[in-house]
Design a protein around this motif. Sequence first.
Motif, PDB file in Angstrom:
ATOM      1  N   TYR A  48      34.700  47.177  51.106  1.00 50.36           N
ATOM      2  CA  TYR A  48      35.892  47.418  51.800  1.00 50.36           C
ATOM      3  C   TYR A  48      35.995  48.120  53.233  1.00 50.36           C
ATOM      4  CZ  TYR A  48      37.699  46.440  47.222  1.00 50.36           C
ATOM      5  OH  TYR A  48      37.793  45.984  45.776  1.00 50.36           O
ATOM      6  N   SER A  72      38.069  36.464  57.589  1.00 47.51           N
ATOM      7  CA  SER A  72      38.428  37.446  56.860  1.00 47.51           C
ATOM      8  C   SER A  72      39.956  37.857  56.635  1.00 47.51           C
ATOM      9  CB  SER A  72      37.659  38.945  57.110  1.00 47.51           C
ATOM     10  OG  SER A  72      37.988  38.995  58.675  1.00 47.51           O
ATOM     11  N   THR A 281      32.949  33.599  35.412  1.00 49.98           N
ATOM     12  CA  THR A 281      33.888  34.421  36.391  1.00 49.98           C
ATOM     13  C   THR A 281      35.169  35.213  35.464  1.00 49.98           C
ATOM     14  OG1 THR A 281      35.054  32.383  36.649  1.00 49.98           O
ATOM     15  CG2 THR A 281      33.153  32.947  38.155  1.00 49.98           C
ATOM     16  N   THR A 288      36.036  44.046  35.286  1.00 46.08           N
ATOM     17  CA  THR A 288      36.649  44.606  36.269  1.00 46.08           C
ATOM     18  C   THR A 288      37.893  45.419  35.657  1.00 46.08           C
ATOM     19  OG1 THR A 288      35.623  43.152  37.714  1.00 46.08           O
ATOM     20  CG2 THR A 288      37.377  44.926  38.518  1.00 46.08           C
ATOM     21  N   GLU A 321      40.118  43.324  43.507  1.00 47.23           N
ATOM     22  CA  GLU A 321      38.836  43.132  43.021  1.00 47.23           C
ATOM     23  C   GLU A 321      38.566  42.037  42.491  1.00 47.23           C
ATOM     24  OE1 GLU A 321      37.210  47.200  41.769  1.00 47.23           O
ATOM     25  OE2 GLU A 321      39.399  47.239  41.230  1.00 47.23           O
ATOM     26  N   THR A 325      34.592  36.656  45.070  1.00 47.89           N
ATOM     27  CA  THR A 325      34.829  37.315  46.265  1.00 47.89           C
ATOM     28  C   THR A 325      34.643  36.299  47.645  1.00 47.89           C
ATOM     29  OG1 THR A 325      32.343  37.692  46.387  1.00 47.89           O
ATOM     30  CG2 THR A 325      33.810  39.407  45.241  1.00 47.89           C
ATOM     31  N   THR A 326      34.085  35.174  47.561  1.00 50.41           N
ATOM     32  CA  THR A 326      33.959  34.409  48.734  1.00 50.41           C
ATOM     33  C   THR A 326      34.202  32.997  48.324  1.00 50.41           C
ATOM     34  OG1 THR A 326      31.806  34.328  48.954  1.00 50.41           O
ATOM     35  CG2 THR A 326      32.716  36.232  49.901  1.00 50.41           C
ATOM     36  N   MET A 351      36.503  35.166  52.901  1.00 53.51           N
ATOM     37  CA  MET A 351      36.339  36.523  52.403  1.00 53.51           C
ATOM     38  C   MET A 351      37.343  36.549  51.529  1.00 53.51           C
ATOM     39  SD  MET A 351      33.241  36.740  53.845  1.00 53.51           S
ATOM     40  CE  MET A 351      32.781  38.633  53.461  1.00 53.51           C
ATOM     41  N   LEU A 353      37.921  38.573  49.022  1.00 55.39           N
ATOM     42  CA  LEU A 353      37.973  39.699  48.583  1.00 55.39           C
ATOM     43  C   LEU A 353      38.738  40.627  49.602  1.00 55.39           C
ATOM     44  CD1 LEU A 353      37.153  41.973  46.786  1.00 55.39           C
ATOM     45  CD2 LEU A 353      34.749  42.513  47.935  1.00 55.39           C
ATOM     46  N   ALA A 380      43.000  34.862  45.092  1.00 54.25           N
ATOM     47  CA  ALA A 380      41.726  34.877  44.273  1.00 54.25           C
ATOM     48  C   ALA A 380      41.480  33.755  43.663  1.00 54.25           C
ATOM     49  CB  ALA A 380      41.893  35.950  43.461  1.00 54.25           C
ATOM     50  N   SER A 428      29.340  35.190  46.180  1.00 52.15           N
ATOM     51  CA  SER A 428      30.688  34.888  45.820  1.00 52.15           C
ATOM     52  C   SER A 428      31.187  35.533  44.514  1.00 52.15           C
ATOM     53  CB  SER A 428      30.905  33.261  45.968  1.00 52.15           C
ATOM     54  OG  SER A 428      30.659  32.724  46.892  1.00 52.15           O
ATOM     55  N   ARG A 430      31.334  39.439  42.261  1.00 53.62           N
ATOM     56  CA  ARG A 430      31.140  40.955  42.152  1.00 53.62           C
ATOM     57  C   ARG A 430      31.924  41.458  41.051  1.00 53.62           C
ATOM     58  NH1 ARG A 430      33.661  45.430  44.172  1.00 53.62           N
ATOM     59  NH2 ARG A 430      32.291  47.002  44.716  1.00 53.62           N
TER      60      ARG A 430
END
Length: 446
Positions: A48, A72, A281, A288, A321, A325-326, A351, A353, A380, A428, A430
């Motif tokens: 972050y 971003s 995914t 998470t 989260e 992520t990308t 990006m 995320l 997302a 990509s 997390r």
Amino acid sequence: MTSPALDDTAPNTGTAGCGPAAGSRSPDIRDSLGTLDLFGDDFVRDPYPWLDALRSTSPVHHDPATGLWLVSRHQDIRRVLLDPGLFHPDNAQHAVTPLPVAVLRVLARAGFTLPPALANNGTPSHPGLRRVVTRFFNAQQVMAAVPVIERIAGELLAAVRSQIDTTGSSELFTSFAQVLPCRVLMELLGIQGIDPATLIRWSDASLELFWGRPALERQLELAEHVGAFHQWLTATVRSGTAASGSFIGGLTRHRLPGGEPLDVATAVGACFFVFIAGQSTTGQLIATVLRRALAEPGLRPRAASAEGLAEALVEEVLRREPPVTTWRRVAGRPTELGGVRLPQGAQLLLMLLGSGSDPSVFPDPERMCPHRTNTRHHLAFGVGRHRCPGASLARTEAAVALRAVARNLPDVRLAAENANPPMLGLLSFRAPLRVTVEAVSRPAVS
């Protein structure tokens, strides 16, 4: 990691009622973008501060290590995703780490190829293929799948419960979060004759090979798994034995815009993408969500019964989260984005995320507010013609999983080791790789 606090006590129009922001920002990181390593432990552990620095000081930033332009800001990412005529999806599934000749030979022996199918398809064949996929993941199908998800979750948690009663602890990522979406996907798509553990291993290997930075020895090992995955998919598609109402059956009957049958390689490419997205995914999202909910002592019991709370928490996790992520795009011609001139062929890394923490869209983004009114403005699942067709199923599985854990494991807590669990740190993707819970000790009855 900068762990956001969470409060679900009241709906709000912004951040009222949310927990206080947690964590601190690195004061000098804005001067250190030249040291950014997208695969490095600093970024994987706590991305972050880096994402905030990119967004505020270099919103379209060239990363020399990967050759990618990092985008971003929420508005810029949204613009890219909504303009497939200018920003093409062709590179969406390219290996970020160049594959050496030895690895390419392993894949070639397996007949591996990924022609344009879904995520990487900007051709006229995409809308028709997408329609085939969405028939299996539309709202009606997802609603009908809820009893299936609940049944499988109950079966898996019964085994978890038994292990906790015997040993005092259990690991929920590998025993529950990973397995649940795989088994659900197999039932929904009519997949038989394969062990879920094998599909999970193949899917995870594909992610690491194409979105990771493994050493050569590891690449060779992963390529064997990916090749086996592709060969199984190819044999399954070619067999002609898939039920007419199954996902593979639908692909084999599909006709391209010119009326010709869908070729085997493209059908396999579509399966490859759907199987990975539907398994890995979604499992990462569930892990998470569970880690976030279990970290808040008062949240889990309310998640079991409070109307809509599980769904609201899932949405905030997706914003802050997300497991994806990308995502990548390539500029089809010279253009300007975020005040930066990009050449034709520029490889973009969106990006996702960071976009969910853009303060121009989400006030106090560090705070986890399940009743934030604009939560679904996150990216997302992407947006536009390539928006994830399985978004509704992923949301539903994660919410059902959270409620099932809250109901079936009311007397457990996160183990201390989960303060800093190992994290999946691919380009990509997390997520925590371990969500260990332990039984809460009860005072002896005298």
